[in-house]
Enzyme design. Structure first.
Site, PDB file in Angstrom:
ATOM      1  N   HIS A  37     -19.566 -15.163  11.833  1.00 12.41           N
ATOM      2  CA  HIS A  37     -18.363 -14.526  12.356  1.00 12.41           C
ATOM      3  C   HIS A  37     -17.651 -13.685  11.301  1.00 12.41           C
ATOM      4  O   HIS A  37     -16.436 -13.480  11.380  1.00 12.41           O
ATOM      5  CB  HIS A  37     -17.403 -15.554  12.962  1.00 12.41           C
ATOM      6  CG  HIS A  37     -17.949 -16.210  14.198  1.00 12.41           C
ATOM      7  ND1 HIS A  37     -18.278 -15.505  15.333  1.00 12.41           N
ATOM      8  CD2 HIS A  37     -18.246 -17.508  14.454  1.00 12.41           C
ATOM      9  CE1 HIS A  37     -18.741 -16.342  16.253  1.00 12.41           C
ATOM     10  NE2 HIS A  37     -18.742 -17.561  15.738  1.00 12.41           N
ATOM     11  N   ASP A  44     -22.147  -4.894  13.448  1.00  9.00           N
ATOM     12  CA  ASP A  44     -21.418  -5.954  14.145  1.00  9.00           C
ATOM     13  C   ASP A  44     -19.930  -5.689  13.964  1.00  9.00           C
ATOM     14  O   ASP A  44     -19.506  -5.111  12.954  1.00  9.00           O
ATOM     15  CB  ASP A  44     -21.777  -7.334  13.605  1.00  9.00           C
ATOM     16  CG  ASP A  44     -21.092  -8.448  14.388  1.00  9.00           C
ATOM     17  OD1 ASP A  44     -21.500  -8.707  15.534  1.00  9.00           O
ATOM     18  OD2 ASP A  44     -20.131  -9.040  13.852  1.00  9.00           O
TER      19      ASP A  44
END
Length: 713
Positions: free
Chosen positions: A638, A495
């Site tokens: 996040h 990610d």
């Protein structure tokens, strides 16, 4: 006493017969009370007798039928089920005999068959896992047996619970073979070991490691490392010990130092002699020739001085040094001399010193014995003090000082039978021994240790573990990557966090993280994570999402360097990401600059979610994790690593569901994924990258080398 089923049913019908006969008798008694006459009584008694016999025969007949067609089949079926459940008898249930029981016989037959299949499957699984564990155990035993350092597992009482071949060869003697359950101190000197162990226990810091040097039988010098293992409820102080024999290294270092010292001591007089000849030549043949020779000699002198300085700076290299408790050093000297009847008083600061403790102990024990023999001194004071960031080791006694000549004679002798000479020990520690006297009639021998620091807990180190999966040794090889089973592939799930959502307009990566999945399991220790300096300001709106600021990435590596490192990390693996085209675009744009290419097959968990749950559901990472029961807290949401771990766990669960649908090979999965490709927003390079993203049917023909991409490594 417990009654059987048939007995209970019999009693049930007896109760029915008795109740019916009682009801009949009660009715006849009521009739007699209304018309009480002898003639009526005889009639009523005859009716009662005939009725009772009739009731008894009817009930008995019904009981016989019930017993034959219900009770007996139930007992037979129960016996058969018990036999299949407990005795593993494969006899089936007699469905004809139990035909009056409705669907019970069929249900029981299916249940017992399922139980038998489950038991067999469980037995096969247990046998397979037992064989695997046995095989893994044998391989680990072979690996540990061949490890060069000695490896020992000891209880909190210092008894051996495990040792490898190297330990056996290193510690065993003809008189004392290495045996489980024996005390470790049957083979090793206890001073340094007990000190290191006590410090680890006092620190109570997980994964802390202490290094030390100790002495084994036959006066062998061993460099050791100790770490607590956590033990068991019955022995919480168990520890792992690794030992390396450094006796020959010490001897080699001593010989090297002596040789180089002799070289310099030979060259130095030769240079001085050349200087004298140059001076005489200057007078005899003229200043020009003498000056030229003097200049050459001066250059040689400076070169030799530089070599001597370099030799002094690296003189301790190669000698096994470790940080030792000064108090333990003093106690070791005290114990060593007590065997000779010499008393030693200890006075030390709370310090640790980097030294070879057995050699320092041997050195001071050797000097104390020489003083005791020469001056008839039987009492000493041994101290270690800190002075101007150095450690001052002092051996003090009542009496006169030792002369320099006598001290040099003692220093040229070996400290003990297995140790180098005393002056070699001093050179290894880049120090000297000084003799001093005091006005109050006391004298001492003093040396300096250059590396000292305040005694404090050793900081915890990285967690230590053994990573292995021996099933990788038996993974099949595939000629085409599309034919590979999903569990046989290695995956890198990654990610990114970025400055924005528009890579084509200059947005860059500010953080990237990845985890590896091998053989269907996430490997905890195999991760990639770094902040990235994007070379531009991070917008406040983006920082509000991923909490990464310009100050945090100021000293981070640049994008090109990180992409190159990540390319190496994911070599030979299938890439997995959530909304993969977005993350991949940041990597693709650096390919020409770095002359690399991301040719990995790519799977997108957005599309995998659509395959499993259908297009009608939301396929955000939060929604997917919620449906699959994957933890994704706000604290890690996040963040690149938090999202990568959540994506990896979600991918493993999606893979299990997909396998249950019969999609076990990469090619089959890619063909199914292609049907849902419209769920992923297209990007400028997506058309040319369709094959890499696994979105086109012909992507199953990717010409990957099977040994690279299906090895699971």
């Amino acid at each position: 006493m417990r009654l059987g089923l048939r007995s209970r049913i019999l009693l049930f019908f007896v109760a029915i017969a008795a109740g019916a006969i009682g009801a009949l008798g009660l009715g006849l008694w009521g009739a007699y009370r209304r018309e009480s006459s002898p003639e009526i009584l005889d009639v009523l008694l005859q009716v009662a007798a005939v009725g009772s016999v009739g009731i008894f025969m009817v009930v008995a007949g019904i009981w016989l039928l019930f017993d034959r067609h219900v009770a007996r089949p139930i007992e037979a079926m129960a016996s058969t089920m018990r036999a299949r459940a407990h005795a593993q008898v494969e006899q089936g249930i007699d469905s004809h005999g139990a035909r009056y029981l409705g669907d019970l016989a069929a249900a029981a037959s299916v249940t017992t068959a399922a139980l038998s299949e489950t038991r067999n499957a469980l037995a096969e699984t247990v046998a397979r896992e037992t064989a695997r564990l046995s095989s893994d155990n044998q391989k680990l035993e072979q690996l540990l047996a061949d490890v060069a350092p000695a490896v020992l597992l000891c209880t909190g009482r210092h008894h051996l619970a495990f040792y490898n071949t190297s330990a056996q060869e290193m510690l065993a003697t003809a008189e004392t073979p290495v045996c489980l359950g024996r005390s470790l101190f049957d083979y090793l000197s206890d001073g340094a070991l007990r000190s290191a162990y006590q410090r680890l226990v006092d620190m109570n810091t997980p994964d802390a490691v202490l290094e030390f040097v100790c002495t084994a039988s036959r006066r062998r010098r061993l460099a050791g490392r100790m770490r607590l293992t956590g033990g068991t409820p019955h022995d919480a102080g168990a520890y792992v010990l690794t030992l390396r024999d450094v006796t020959e290294e010490l001897a080699a270092c001593a010989r090297r130092d002596v040789l180089l010292s002799d070289v310099f001591s030979t060259i130095r007089p030769a240079i001085e002699m050349l200087k004298e000849r140059a001076d005489r030549l200057d007078v005899a043949s003229g200043a020009a020739t003498g000056a030229l020779l003097a200049h050459d000699i001066m250059g040689l002198d400076l070169a030799v001085q530089a070599l001597e300085s370099r030799f002094e700076n690296c003189q301790s290299d190669g000698w096994p040094m470790a940080w030792m408790d000064a108090s333990e050093l003093a106690h070791q000297v005290q114990r060593e001399l007590s065997a000779s009847g010499i008393a030693v008083e200890i006075d030390t600061d709370l310090l640790t010193a980097r030294c070879n403790m057995p050699d320092i102990v041997s050195l001071f024990a050797h000097l104390a014995r020489q003083i005791a023999q020469d001056r008839a001194v039987r009492e000493f004071v041994f101290s270690v003090r800190e002075l101007q960031a150095e450690g001052i080791v002092n051996l003090e006694w009542c009496g006169t000082a030792i002369s320099d000549n006598l001290l040099q004679q003692w220093l040229h002798k070996p400290a003990d039978d297995q140790s180098p000479t005393a002056d070699a020990i001093l050179r290894a520690h880049r120090t000297t021994m000084l003799s001093a006297s005091f006005t109050e009639g006391r004298a001492s021998l003093m040396m300096r240790l250059q590396h000292v620091k305040k005694l404090q807990p050793v900081p915890a180190r990285l967690s230590r573990s053994v990573t292995y999966d021996f099933e990788l040794l038996s993974l099949p090889r595939y000629d085409r990557i599309a034919e590979a089973r999903l569990d046989d592939l290695a995956y890198v799930v990654f990610d990114t966090e970025t400055t924005g959502l528009l890579p084509e307009q200059g947005d860059e990566i500010v953080q990237i993280a990845a985890v590896r999945i091998v053989n269907g399991k996430r490997v905890e220790g195999e991760t990639f994570e770094t902040l990235v300096n994007p070379g531009r300001r991070i917008p406040a709106a983006s920082s509000a999402v991923h909490r990464i600021t310009d100050a945090m990435v100021e000293d981070a590596p640049g994008v090109a360097e990180v992409v190159r490192r990540f390319h190496r990390f994911c070599d030979g693996a299938v890439l997995v990401a959530h909304n993969a085209p977005f993350d991949m675009e940041f990597l693709y744009r650096r390919e020409n600059e770095l002359r690399i290419s991301f040719t990995n097959p790519i799977l997108d968990t957005v599309l995998l979610s659509a395959v499993v749950f259908g297009r009608q559901h939301a396929h955000t990472l939060d929604a997917l994790c919620q449906r699959l029961g994957v933890s994704l807290t706000e604290a890690v949401r996040h963040t690149a690593m938090g999202d990568a771990v959540a994506t990896a766990d979600a991918f493993l669960r999606l893979q299990a569901i997909i396998a249950g649908r019969g999609l076990e090979r990469l090619g089959d999965l890619l063909a199914e994924v292609y049907r849902h490709r419209k769920l992923v927003p297209e990007r400028p390079r997506e058309v040319t990258r369709a094959m890499k993203l696994g979105l086109a049917p012909h992507s199953t023909q990717l010409p990957f080398n099977a040994t690279r991409h299906a090895r699971g490594a």
